[in-house]
Design a protein around this motif. Structure first.
Motif, PDB file in Angstrom:
ATOM      1  N   ALA A 235       0.839  -1.208   0.000  1.00 58.15           N
ATOM      2  CA  ALA A 235       0.000   0.000   0.000  1.00 58.15           C
ATOM      3  C   ALA A 235       0.871   1.254   0.000  1.00 58.15           C
ATOM      4  N   TYR A 236       1.945   1.239   0.781  1.00 60.60           N
ATOM      5  CA  TYR A 236       2.853   2.381   0.832  1.00 60.60           C
ATOM      6  C   TYR A 236       3.453   2.652  -0.549  1.00 60.60           C
ATOM      7  N   PHE A 237       3.980   1.611  -1.196  1.00 56.47           N
ATOM      8  CA  PHE A 237       4.601   1.796  -2.507  1.00 56.47           C
ATOM      9  C   PHE A 237       3.578   2.200  -3.566  1.00 56.47           C
ATOM     10  N   THR A 238       2.361   1.685  -3.457  1.00 60.02           N
ATOM     11  CA  THR A 238       1.312   2.069  -4.401  1.00 60.02           C
ATOM     12  C   THR A 238       0.989   3.548  -4.264  1.00 60.02           C
ATOM     13  N   ILE A 239       0.823   4.017  -3.036  1.00 59.07           N
ATOM     14  CA  ILE A 239       0.547   5.434  -2.803  1.00 59.07           C
ATOM     15  C   ILE A 239       1.693   6.297  -3.321  1.00 59.07           C
ATOM     16  N   LEU A 240       2.914   5.856  -3.080  1.00 62.20           N
ATOM     17  CA  LEU A 240       4.091   6.598  -3.540  1.00 62.20           C
ATOM     18  C   LEU A 240       4.101   6.715  -5.068  1.00 62.20           C
ATOM     19  N   ILE A 241       3.858   5.621  -5.757  1.00 62.34           N
ATOM     20  CA  ILE A 241       3.891   5.622  -7.220  1.00 62.34           C
ATOM     21  C   ILE A 241       2.714   6.411  -7.802  1.00 62.34           C
ATOM     22  N   VAL A 242       1.514   6.140  -7.316  1.00 68.34           N
ATOM     23  CA  VAL A 242       0.338   6.840  -7.836  1.00 68.34           C
ATOM     24  C   VAL A 242       0.433   8.334  -7.554  1.00 68.34           C
ATOM     25  N   GLY A 243       0.931   8.688  -6.398  1.00 65.59           N
ATOM     26  CA  GLY A 243       1.106  10.099  -6.070  1.00 65.59           C
ATOM     27  C   GLY A 243       2.029  10.803  -7.049  1.00 65.59           C
ATOM     28  N   HIS A 244       3.091  10.119  -7.456  1.00 63.00           N
ATOM     29  CA  HIS A 244       4.010  10.733  -8.410  1.00 63.00           C
ATOM     30  C   HIS A 244       3.451  10.746  -9.830  1.00 63.00           C
ATOM     31  N   LEU A 245       2.637   9.763 -10.170  1.00 60.05           N
ATOM     32  CA  LEU A 245       2.096   9.708 -11.530  1.00 60.05           C
ATOM     33  C   LEU A 245       0.892  10.614 -11.746  1.00 60.05           C
ATOM     34  N   ILE A 246       0.082  10.839 -10.711  1.00 59.97           N
ATOM     35  CA  ILE A 246      -1.148  11.623 -10.857  1.00 59.97           C
ATOM     36  C   ILE A 246      -1.038  12.987 -10.179  1.00 59.97           C
ATOM     37  N   VAL A 247      -0.724  12.985  -8.909  1.00 60.14           N
ATOM     38  CA  VAL A 247      -0.760  14.231  -8.129  1.00 60.14           C
ATOM     39  C   VAL A 247       0.345  15.198  -8.547  1.00 60.14           C
ATOM     40  N   ALA A 248       1.559  14.724  -8.704  1.00 60.51           N
ATOM     41  CA  ALA A 248       2.668  15.616  -9.060  1.00 60.51           C
ATOM     42  C   ALA A 248       2.437  16.335 -10.394  1.00 60.51           C
ATOM     43  N   PRO A 249       2.015  15.648 -11.450  1.00 64.40           N
ATOM     44  CA  PRO A 249       1.754  16.373 -12.697  1.00 64.40           C
ATOM     45  C   PRO A 249       0.617  17.388 -12.581  1.00 64.40           C
ATOM     46  N   ILE A 250      -0.384  17.085 -11.753  1.00 67.06           N
ATOM     47  CA  ILE A 250      -1.496  18.027 -11.576  1.00 67.06           C
ATOM     48  C   ILE A 250      -0.983  19.351 -11.013  1.00 67.06           C
ATOM     49  N   LEU A 251      -0.016  19.265 -10.112  1.00 72.24           N
ATOM     50  CA  LEU A 251       0.526  20.481  -9.515  1.00 72.24           C
ATOM     51  C   LEU A 251       1.315  21.318 -10.521  1.00 72.24           C
ATOM     52  N   LEU A 252       1.745  20.704 -11.597  1.00 73.87           N
ATOM     53  CA  LEU A 252       2.522  21.424 -12.605  1.00 73.87           C
ATOM     54  C   LEU A 252       1.653  22.257 -13.552  1.00 73.87           C
ATOM     55  N   PHE A 253       0.354  21.960 -13.617  1.00 73.79           N
ATOM     56  CA  PHE A 253      -0.527  22.647 -14.551  1.00 73.79           C
ATOM     57  C   PHE A 253      -1.438  23.622 -13.806  1.00 73.79           C
ATOM     58  N   PRO A 254      -1.176  24.925 -13.916  1.00 79.19           N
ATOM     59  CA  PRO A 254      -1.978  25.906 -13.176  1.00 79.19           C
ATOM     60  C   PRO A 254      -3.447  25.956 -13.574  1.00 79.19           C
ATOM     61  N   PHE A 255      -3.799  25.513 -14.783  1.00 77.54           N
ATOM     62  CA  PHE A 255      -5.203  25.587 -15.174  1.00 77.54           C
ATOM     63  C   PHE A 255      -6.075  24.700 -14.283  1.00 77.54           C
ATOM     64  N   ILE A 256      -5.510  23.673 -13.682  1.00 80.66           N
ATOM     65  CA  ILE A 256      -6.299  22.805 -12.807  1.00 80.66           C
ATOM     66  C   ILE A 256      -6.710  23.546 -11.534  1.00 80.66           C
ATOM     67  N   TRP A 257      -5.907  24.517 -11.122  1.00 76.64           N
ATOM     68  CA  TRP A 257      -6.244  25.290  -9.915  1.00 76.64           C
ATOM     69  C   TRP A 257      -7.392  26.264 -10.188  1.00 76.64           C
ATOM     70  N   GLN A 258      -7.544  26.650 -11.453  1.00 79.17           N
ATOM     71  CA  GLN A 258      -8.555  27.640 -11.807  1.00 79.17           C
ATOM     72  C   GLN A 258      -9.848  27.002 -12.304  1.00 79.17           C
ATOM     73  N   ALA A 259      -9.837  25.707 -12.514  1.00 76.84           N
ATOM     74  CA  ALA A 259     -11.030  25.010 -13.003  1.00 76.84           C
ATOM     75  C   ALA A 259     -12.067  24.903 -11.890  1.00 76.84           C
ATOM     76  N   PRO A 260     -13.335  24.783 -12.250  1.00 82.93           N
ATOM     77  CA  PRO A 260     -14.375  24.628 -11.230  1.00 82.93           C
ATOM     78  C   PRO A 260     -14.188  23.311 -10.459  1.00 82.93           C
ATOM     79  N   LEU A 261     -14.605  23.323  -9.225  1.00 84.47           N
ATOM     80  CA  LEU A 261     -14.445  22.174  -8.342  1.00 84.47           C
ATOM     81  C   LEU A 261     -15.145  20.930  -8.883  1.00 84.47           C
ATOM     82  N   TRP A 262     -16.290  21.091  -9.534  1.00 84.88           N
ATOM     83  CA  TRP A 262     -17.027  19.949 -10.074  1.00 84.88           C
ATOM     84  C   TRP A 262     -16.288  19.280 -11.230  1.00 84.88           C
TER      85      TRP A 262
END
Length: 135
Positions: free
Chosen positions: A60-87
């Protein structure tokens, strides 16, 4: 009298690959899981005791680590995601997170068990790693 020779233990990488494929790390033929994350008690092909490896929270730890780097990290790189509506943001992030986590978890657990097999770590050795053993 015929001597039974035991097959040599596979390399660490081979055991990891076999586990990643959901196969017995000892022989590579039998299935590792009988359900989504339930490990077979013994390999149906070679009889190896598969229940002796303490996978616990490691996969579970390694899965969270890998998924976090594959999904969450790239999201932080794109500012348009911060400005998109919550829905839009919530389903656009939670669905890939959940999907990738469910897809990777059994594979990572298999690789983890393969690594434990290759290193010779077993549930019965837990007493060697406890605080009482240090005294």
């Amino acid at each position: 009298m015929e001597l039974m020779t035991q097959a040599p233990r596979p390399s660490f990488i081979t055991a990891l690959k076999r586990g990643l494929k959901g196969r017995c790390p000892a022989c590579g033929d039998g299935l590792l899981f009988w359900r989504y994350l339930k490990v077979e008690p013994a390999c149906t092909a070679c009889g190896h005791d598969l229940a002796q490896y303490p996978a616990d929270d490691g996969p579970a730890y390694f899965t969270i680590l890998i998924v976090g780097h594959l999904i969450v990290a790239p999201i932080l790189l794109f500012p348009f995601i911060w400005q998109a509506p919550l829905w839009v943001v919530i389903p656009a992030t939670l669905l890939p997170l959940a999907g990738l986590t469910l897809l990777l978890l059994p594979r990572i657990k298999g690789a983890f068990i393969g690594g434990l097999y290759a290193l010779g770590v077993k549930e019965a050795d837990a007493h060697l790693h406890s605080a009482d053993a240090a005294d």
